[in-house]
Design a protein around this motif. Structure first.
Motif, PDB file in Angstrom:
ATOM      1  N   PRO A 175       4.027  21.129   0.844  1.00 45.66           N
ATOM      2  CA  PRO A 175       3.306  20.741   2.058  1.00 45.66           C
ATOM      3  C   PRO A 175       2.083  21.608   2.335  1.00 45.66           C
ATOM      4  CG  PRO A 175       5.666  20.730   2.454  1.00 45.66           C
ATOM      5  CD  PRO A 175       5.458  21.368   1.113  1.00 45.66           C
ATOM      6  N   ALA A 176       2.133  22.865   1.919  1.00 45.10           N
ATOM      7  CA  ALA A 176       1.018  23.774   2.174  1.00 45.10           C
ATOM      8  C   ALA A 176      -0.235  23.387   1.400  1.00 45.10           C
ATOM      9  CB  ALA A 176       1.421  25.208   1.826  1.00 45.10           C
ATOM     10  N   GLU A 177      -0.075  22.542   0.397  1.00 47.42           N
ATOM     11  CA  GLU A 177      -1.223  22.122  -0.411  1.00 47.42           C
ATOM     12  C   GLU A 177      -1.763  20.750  -0.003  1.00 47.42           C
ATOM     13  OE1 GLU A 177      -0.118  22.329  -4.488  1.00 47.42           O
ATOM     14  OE2 GLU A 177       0.137  24.521  -4.494  1.00 47.42           O
ATOM     15  N   ALA A 178      -1.159  20.144   0.992  1.00 47.35           N
ATOM     16  CA  ALA A 178      -1.624  18.833   1.456  1.00 47.35           C
ATOM     17  C   ALA A 178      -2.745  19.023   2.463  1.00 47.35           C
ATOM     18  CB  ALA A 178      -0.471  18.063   2.090  1.00 47.35           C
ATOM     19  N   ALA A 216       7.881   8.372   6.207  1.00 46.92           N
ATOM     20  CA  ALA A 216       8.346   9.705   5.816  1.00 46.92           C
ATOM     21  C   ALA A 216       9.868   9.761   5.723  1.00 46.92           C
ATOM     22  CB  ALA A 216       7.840  10.747   6.809  1.00 46.92           C
ATOM     23  N   ALA A 217      10.552   9.086   6.615  1.00 49.74           N
ATOM     24  CA  ALA A 217      12.016   9.053   6.562  1.00 49.74           C
ATOM     25  C   ALA A 217      12.485   8.324   5.308  1.00 49.74           C
ATOM     26  CB  ALA A 217      12.578   8.380   7.809  1.00 49.74           C
ATOM     27  N   ALA A 218      11.826   7.216   4.989  1.00 52.17           N
ATOM     28  CA  ALA A 218      12.185   6.464   3.788  1.00 52.17           C
ATOM     29  C   ALA A 218      11.972   7.305   2.535  1.00 52.17           C
ATOM     30  CB  ALA A 218      11.364   5.177   3.717  1.00 52.17           C
ATOM     31  N   VAL A 219      10.906   8.083   2.510  1.00 51.45           N
ATOM     32  CA  VAL A 219      10.653   8.972   1.365  1.00 51.45           C
ATOM     33  C   VAL A 219      11.803   9.956   1.199  1.00 51.45           C
ATOM     34  CG1 VAL A 219       9.214  10.874   0.534  1.00 51.45           C
ATOM     35  CG2 VAL A 219       8.143   8.781   1.383  1.00 51.45           C
ATOM     36  N   GLN A 220      12.270  10.537   2.296  1.00 49.86           N
ATOM     37  CA  GLN A 220      13.366  11.499   2.202  1.00 49.86           C
ATOM     38  C   GLN A 220      14.630  10.841   1.655  1.00 49.86           C
ATOM     39  OE1 GLN A 220      13.962  14.420   5.302  1.00 49.86           O
ATOM     40  NE2 GLN A 220      12.007  13.930   6.252  1.00 49.86           N
ATOM     41  N   ALA A 221      14.934   9.639   2.134  1.00 47.77           N
ATOM     42  CA  ALA A 221      16.145   8.951   1.679  1.00 47.77           C
ATOM     43  C   ALA A 221      16.031   8.517   0.229  1.00 47.77           C
ATOM     44  CB  ALA A 221      16.418   7.749   2.578  1.00 47.77           C
ATOM     45  N   LEU A 222      14.938   7.879  -0.123  1.00 43.75           N
ATOM     46  CA  LEU A 222      14.781   7.369  -1.489  1.00 43.75           C
ATOM     47  C   LEU A 222      14.662   8.496  -2.505  1.00 43.75           C
ATOM     48  CD1 LEU A 222      12.351   4.380  -0.763  1.00 43.75           C
ATOM     49  CD2 LEU A 222      14.808   4.278  -1.248  1.00 43.75           C
ATOM     50  N   VAL A 224       8.611   6.177  -4.014  1.00 45.86           N
ATOM     51  CA  VAL A 224       8.389   7.465  -3.367  1.00 45.86           C
ATOM     52  C   VAL A 224       6.955   7.929  -3.552  1.00 45.86           C
ATOM     53  CG1 VAL A 224       8.963   9.925  -3.478  1.00 45.86           C
ATOM     54  CG2 VAL A 224      10.790   8.216  -3.479  1.00 45.86           C
ATOM     55  N   GLN A 225       6.451   7.881  -4.776  1.00 38.18           N
ATOM     56  CA  GLN A 225       5.093   8.336  -5.032  1.00 38.18           C
ATOM     57  C   GLN A 225       4.057   7.488  -4.323  1.00 38.18           C
ATOM     58  OE1 GLN A 225       4.402  11.267  -6.416  1.00 38.18           O
ATOM     59  NE2 GLN A 225       6.637  11.471  -6.466  1.00 38.18           N
ATOM     60  N   SER A 226       4.316   6.195  -4.249  1.00 41.28           N
ATOM     61  CA  SER A 226       3.399   5.299  -3.542  1.00 41.28           C
ATOM     62  C   SER A 226       3.367   5.637  -2.059  1.00 41.28           C
ATOM     63  CB  SER A 226       3.835   3.848  -3.752  1.00 41.28           C
ATOM     64  OG  SER A 226       2.992   2.961  -3.055  1.00 41.28           O
ATOM     65  N   ALA A 227       4.521   5.916  -1.494  1.00 44.50           N
ATOM     66  CA  ALA A 227       4.590   6.258  -0.072  1.00 44.50           C
ATOM     67  C   ALA A 227       3.926   7.600   0.207  1.00 44.50           C
ATOM     68  CB  ALA A 227       6.051   6.283   0.377  1.00 44.50           C
ATOM     69  N   VAL A 228       4.144   8.575  -0.665  1.00 42.13           N
ATOM     70  CA  VAL A 228       3.519   9.885  -0.496  1.00 42.13           C
ATOM     71  C   VAL A 228       1.997   9.770  -0.570  1.00 42.13           C
ATOM     72  CG1 VAL A 228       3.182  12.139  -1.596  1.00 42.13           C
ATOM     73  CG2 VAL A 228       5.490  11.231  -1.289  1.00 42.13           C
ATOM     74  N   LYS A 229       1.534   8.979  -1.506  1.00 41.49           N
ATOM     75  CA  LYS A 229       0.086   8.766  -1.633  1.00 41.49           C
ATOM     76  C   LYS A 229      -0.476   8.170  -0.357  1.00 41.49           C
ATOM     77  CE  LYS A 229      -3.376   6.477  -4.557  1.00 41.49           C
ATOM     78  NZ  LYS A 229      -3.584   5.604  -5.762  1.00 41.49           N
ATOM     79  N   TRP A 230       0.252   7.222   0.216  1.00 41.13           N
ATOM     80  CA  TRP A 230      -0.226   6.602   1.461  1.00 41.13           C
ATOM     81  C   TRP A 230      -0.227   7.626   2.592  1.00 41.13           C
ATOM     82  CZ3 TRP A 230       1.927   5.920   6.309  1.00 41.13           C
ATOM     83  CH2 TRP A 230       1.186   5.106   7.174  1.00 41.13           C
ATOM     84  N   ASP A 288       0.814  -1.219   0.000  1.00 41.21           N
ATOM     85  CA  ASP A 288       0.000   0.000   0.000  1.00 41.21           C
ATOM     86  C   ASP A 288       0.849   1.271   0.000  1.00 41.21           C
ATOM     87  OD1 ASP A 288       0.995   0.059   2.566  1.00 41.21           O
ATOM     88  OD2 ASP A 288      -0.959   0.068   3.577  1.00 41.21           O
ATOM     89  N   GLY A 289       2.164   1.115  -0.012  1.00 42.65           N
ATOM     90  CA  GLY A 289       3.052   2.270  -0.051  1.00 42.65           C
ATOM     91  C   GLY A 289       3.667   2.626   1.286  1.00 42.65           C
ATOM     92  N   SER A 290       3.111   2.102   2.361  1.00 45.07           N
ATOM     93  CA  SER A 290       3.608   2.428   3.694  1.00 45.07           C
ATOM     94  C   SER A 290       4.865   1.627   4.032  1.00 45.07           C
ATOM     95  CB  SER A 290       2.538   2.145   4.741  1.00 45.07           C
ATOM     96  OG  SER A 290       2.312   0.742   4.864  1.00 45.07           O
TER      97      SER A 290
END
Length: 433
Positions: A172-175, A112-118, A128-134, A86-88
């Motif tokens: 982030p301001a648009e999330a 979130a940490a994994a997103v920053q590294a990847l 990355v996109q899958s994790a952000v979506k989750w 599921d992206g998490s």
């Protein structure tokens, strides 16, 4: 280094609504867990990965990338393989071949940490996109996130997600929460600033951030949360590039005129400045380090939070304020039980030192990058080491002695006319691991 997963003790504490550190540090390994970690090919650190595997791997890889080190493919693959369908990401999955389920609770901070590294490493856009979506799918109605999906918003979790969104190229301001009413949309910044102590607080507490409100809704200053939030309010993640010059002192909240609500109504930049001013004041009061707030840790320094404060101050361009704490860390970090071999601790120091314009290769006499690299598999490339090698000044350069010896032996053998082939094996240069 500002943002989260310090130890099994702090993990449990976070469930009880106490702060978990932005730069998580691994707990001592239980024998069976240490054995499991040893079997994780590509994982950094030998400690128990159960609570911080993904976090520490992410911090280590991000720190390496930030200072020009290319991690080995298997280290990056280890992190990518931890992702659920599921992206998490969870804190750690021992069996990545099994589906994520009830026994593998999604971890917002690890994701979130994994997103920053990847994102920094590249080549992982789908992950990355899958994790952000989750992450967006589990956003709380107040615009923030808690440690796990559905848990109350806390400053540290919001902060590391803001950093992840920015790293992934999102604003982030648009999330905004998918379930929020259109007339009540709240952003991550709204959630974060709602946890800042404003002009109604005691003068020494103004500008600080709370981890979460207490049961009565009251906010108490938390140094850990403040370091994370002062960084995130600027839209920054854990990888911060050094600013030019030393900048000015951070600006505290202006509370003249009896504006007791000032703080909650501040802009993100104003909130970041106020948080930085609070950190600078606490550092100065305590001899340039932040004190530990853990039970039983009276009069003990908190090395992690001090490094996080350096990162937050450097991100705001407050080099003078960051320098004092960085110098304290250089003199005292060797006393830290995490300093020798904890990848998240070392990664955090690398990120903070780099952001403050310090020398990650000579941190109080220690090469932080070399020490970080030694906690995992040898990196594919170390740009700084390669450059040093070209100049003949690298740590592993023997001044050409091996080459001279080899040539001399060959010439001598040929001159002797022995007719015997001489097998010479040149010394392999160490990789600093």
């Amino acid at each position: 280094m500002s943002s989260l997963r310090r130890s099994a003790v702090l993990l449990a504490a976070s469930v009880l609504c106490t702060a978990a550190a932005p730069l998580a540090f691994a707990a001592p390994a239980a024998p069976e867990a240490a054995a499991a970690a040893a079997g994780d090919d590509g994982l950094y650190g030998k400690g128990n990965p159960k609570y911080d595997g993904v976090w520490r791997q992410s911090v280590a890889l991000l720190a390496q990338d930030t200072v020009g080190v290319d991690p080995t493919d298997k280290a990056v693959a280890w992190l990518a393989d931890q992702q659920c369908d599921d992206g998490s990401f969870t804190a750690y999955r021992a069996d990545t071949g099994a589906e994520c389920g009830k026994k593998t609770v999604p971890d917002v901070n690890a994701t979130a940490a994994a997103v920053q590294a990847l994102s920094a490493l590249g080549g992982q856009s789908d992950a990355v996109q899958s994790a952000v979506k989750w992450l967006k799918s589990v956003q709380n109605e107040d615009g923030g996130w808690g440690y796990n999906p559905g848990s109350p918003t806390d400053a540290n979790s919001v902060s590391v997600v803001i950093g992840a969104l920015a790293a992934a190229g999102e604003d982030p301001a648009e999330a905004v929460p998918a379930k929020a009413a259109k007339d009540a949309e709240a952003t991550p910044y709204d959630a974060l600033l709602g946890l800042q102590l404003g002009c109604g607080a005691k003068s020494g507490e103004r500008g600080a951030f709370a981890y979460q409100p207490d049961k009565k809704g009251a906010l108490a200053p938390n140094d850990d949360a403040t370091a994370a939030a002062a960084l995130a309010a600027r839209g920054e993640g854990l990888a911060v590039e050094p600013a030019e010059g030393k900048g000015s002192a951070p600006a505290a909240l202006k509370c003249e005129g009896g504006d007791q609500d000032k703080g909650a109504n501040a802009s993100p930049d104003e909130a970041a400045e106020a948080g930085a001013a609070y950190l600078a004041a606490v550092l100065k009061k305590n001899g340039q380090h932040l004190p530990s707030a853990l039970p039983g840790a009276k009069d003990q320094p908190d090395y992690s939070n001090t490094a996080d404060a350096v990162l937050a101050l450097a991100a705001g361009g407050h080099g003078d304020a960051a320098d004092g704490a960085l110098e304290w860390l250089e003199k005292n970090a060797k006393k830290w039980d995490k300093f020798d071999s904890d990848p998240a601790a070392l990664g955090g120091l690398v990120l903070a030192t780099h952001a403050a314009g310090g020398d990650v290769r000579d941190f109080g006499g220690t090469d932080l990058v070399k020490q970080l690299n030694a906690t995992g598999s040898a990196p594919a490339k170390d740009a700084a080491k390669d450059e040093a090698g070209k100049d003949g000044k690298g740590d592993d350069d023997d001044g050409g002695g091996s080459t001279v010896l080899t040539v001399s032996l060959v010439v001598a053998g040929l001159a002797a006319g022995a007719g015997v082939g001489i097998l010479l094996s040149g010394r392999r240069k160490q990789q600093g691991l």
